[in-house]
Design a protein around this motif. Sequence first.
Motif, PDB file in Angstrom:
ATOM      1  N   UNK A  31       0.838  -1.205   0.000  1.00  0.00           N
ATOM      2  CA  UNK A  31       0.000   0.000   0.000  1.00  0.00           C
ATOM      3  C   UNK A  31       0.874   1.257   0.000  1.00  0.00           C
ATOM      4  N   UNK A  32       1.926   1.251   0.827  1.00  0.00           N
ATOM      5  CA  UNK A  32       2.827   2.399   0.883  1.00  0.00           C
ATOM      6  C   UNK A  32       3.543   2.601  -0.447  1.00  0.00           C
ATOM      7  N   UNK A  33       3.942   1.505  -1.084  1.00  0.00           N
ATOM      8  CA  UNK A  33       4.645   1.601  -2.362  1.00  0.00           C
ATOM      9  C   UNK A  33       3.736   2.145  -3.454  1.00  0.00           C
ATOM     10  N   UNK A  34       2.519   1.619  -3.549  1.00  0.00           N
ATOM     11  CA  UNK A  34       1.579   2.119  -4.554  1.00  0.00           C
ATOM     12  C   UNK A  34       1.237   3.587  -4.304  1.00  0.00           C
ATOM     13  N   UNK A  35       1.092   3.951  -3.038  1.00  0.00           N
ATOM     14  CA  UNK A  35       0.831   5.356  -2.713  1.00  0.00           C
ATOM     15  C   UNK A  35       2.019   6.218  -3.105  1.00  0.00           C
ATOM     16  N   UNK A  36       3.224   5.684  -2.905  1.00  0.00           N
ATOM     17  CA  UNK A  36       4.428   6.418  -3.279  1.00  0.00           C
ATOM     18  C   UNK A  36       4.505   6.603  -4.788  1.00  0.00           C
ATOM     19  N   UNK A  37       4.136   5.579  -5.555  1.00  0.00           N
ATOM     20  CA  UNK A  37       4.119   5.700  -7.014  1.00  0.00           C
ATOM     21  C   UNK A  37       3.143   6.785  -7.457  1.00  0.00           C
ATOM     22  N   UNK A  38       1.963   6.797  -6.843  1.00  0.00           N
ATOM     23  CA  UNK A  38       0.962   7.811  -7.195  1.00  0.00           C
ATOM     24  C   UNK A  38       1.458   9.205  -6.825  1.00  0.00           C
ATOM     25  N   UNK A  39       2.139   9.303  -5.699  1.00  0.00           N
ATOM     26  CA  UNK A  39       2.650  10.603  -5.268  1.00  0.00           C
ATOM     27  C   UNK A  39       3.770  11.077  -6.184  1.00  0.00           C
ATOM     28  N   UNK A  40       4.630  10.132  -6.631  1.00  0.00           N
ATOM     29  CA  UNK A  40       5.680  10.480  -7.589  1.00  0.00           C
ATOM     30  C   UNK A  40       5.063  11.043  -8.860  1.00  0.00           C
ATOM     31  N   UNK A  41       4.000  10.424  -9.321  1.00  0.00           N
ATOM     32  CA  UNK A  41       3.336  10.891 -10.529  1.00  0.00           C
ATOM     33  C   UNK A  41       2.786  12.295 -10.332  1.00  0.00           C
ATOM     34  N   UNK A  42       2.227  12.535  -9.157  1.00  0.00           N
ATOM     35  CA  UNK A  42       1.689  13.868  -8.848  1.00  0.00           C
ATOM     36  C   UNK A  42       2.799  14.912  -8.828  1.00  0.00           C
ATOM     37  N   UNK A  43       3.922  14.582  -8.187  1.00  0.00           N
ATOM     38  CA  UNK A  43       5.042  15.523  -8.098  1.00  0.00           C
ATOM     39  C   UNK A  43       5.625  15.794  -9.475  1.00  0.00           C
ATOM     40  N   UNK A  44       5.747  14.750 -10.295  1.00  0.00           N
ATOM     41  CA  UNK A  44       6.303  14.913 -11.646  1.00  0.00           C
ATOM     42  C   UNK A  44       5.486  15.873 -12.505  1.00  0.00           C
ATOM     43  N   UNK A  70       6.187  23.179  -9.289  1.00  0.00           N
ATOM     44  CA  UNK A  70       6.458  23.909  -8.046  1.00  0.00           C
ATOM     45  C   UNK A  70       6.890  22.959  -6.936  1.00  0.00           C
ATOM     46  N   UNK A  71       6.166  21.857  -6.766  1.00  0.00           N
ATOM     47  CA  UNK A  71       6.515  20.897  -5.725  1.00  0.00           C
ATOM     48  C   UNK A  71       7.762  20.105  -6.088  1.00  0.00           C
ATOM     49  N   UNK A 119      12.094  19.121  -0.523  1.00  0.00           N
ATOM     50  CA  UNK A 119      12.389  19.169   0.908  1.00  0.00           C
ATOM     51  C   UNK A 119      11.102  19.315   1.727  1.00  0.00           C
ATOM     52  N   UNK A 120      10.049  19.870   1.105  1.00  0.00           N
ATOM     53  CA  UNK A 120       8.769  19.983   1.805  1.00  0.00           C
ATOM     54  C   UNK A 120       8.201  18.608   2.134  1.00  0.00           C
ATOM     55  N   UNK A 121       8.451  17.648   1.250  1.00  0.00           N
ATOM     56  CA  UNK A 121       7.946  16.291   1.464  1.00  0.00           C
ATOM     57  C   UNK A 121       8.706  15.612   2.595  1.00  0.00           C
ATOM     58  N   UNK A 122      10.041  15.604   2.491  1.00  0.00           N
ATOM     59  CA  UNK A 122      10.842  14.938   3.515  1.00  0.00           C
ATOM     60  C   UNK A 122      10.672  15.609   4.870  1.00  0.00           C
ATOM     61  N   UNK A 123      10.593  16.943   4.872  1.00  0.00           N
ATOM     62  CA  UNK A 123      10.395  17.636   6.142  1.00  0.00           C
ATOM     63  C   UNK A 123       9.061  17.310   6.775  1.00  0.00           C
TER      64      UNK A 123
END
Length: 251
Positions: free
Chosen positions: A110-123, A127-128, A133-137
């Motif tokens: 679940x975490x991995x699939x969520x991470x893939x979706x988030x990567x797609x959003x960031x790409x 601006x993000x 650093x906003x994500x890691x922070x």
Amino acid sequence: MTQVRSARRIPTAVPIAVGLAWAAVLLSELTGAASRVHHDHLAHSGLPLWAATALFLISWQVMVVAMMLPSTVPLVRLFSIASANAPRPGRQIAALLGGYAFVWSVFGVVAFWSDLAFHSFVDHNPWLESRTYLISGSVLLLAGAFQFSRLKEACLQKCRNPGAYLLPRYRRGAVAAFRLGRGHGLFCLGCCWALMLLMFSVGLTSLWWMATLAALMYYEKVGRYGRQAADVAGVALLAAGGMVLLIPPLT
């Protein structure tokens, strides 16, 4: 009598599995193979979802064995004593650990699939993408804040007192053992999920982060001053998150 006495020690397969997992992590770090199963690499590898998930799950299972299995030793030891005279006790211990691994596997996927979706959003969000650093922070702040939550403490109490957890739930048989391990895994997940999310923020195969977080999660559960250690870690994570968020805009 001999069977009960031998059950006072954990099955030799447990420390062997932990040792092999850490050896695999170290070897992958030294050879550079770790980068091939890094979630960032898999997110942009172009592999089919099933293939990327399979590669991730292999590395995730190794990490779970290395980081989480040591903290289950008190429960495994008590379960070995309780099931020493049951038919095929080894099979029951395997089922117990299987239930525990099942919980962490589901969480990992679940975490991995969520991470893939988030990567797609960031790409698709320039601006993000320029302010990662906003994500890691934010993840550091989340993990730090969760250290002081009631849910964290409630789940830790179950992990710190394996006897109180085991006594009313123990039943003979592999199916019952699997359910017991699954239930304990849920409590373990409940107290450690935020810390494990840090692995996605700082790198799934970062050896030093793995060692530090593994030591912290182990001591929180079995250490004499586990509660105090959790608080100190919470303060450190909040401070680190604040620095990550504040320093980049100033530099």
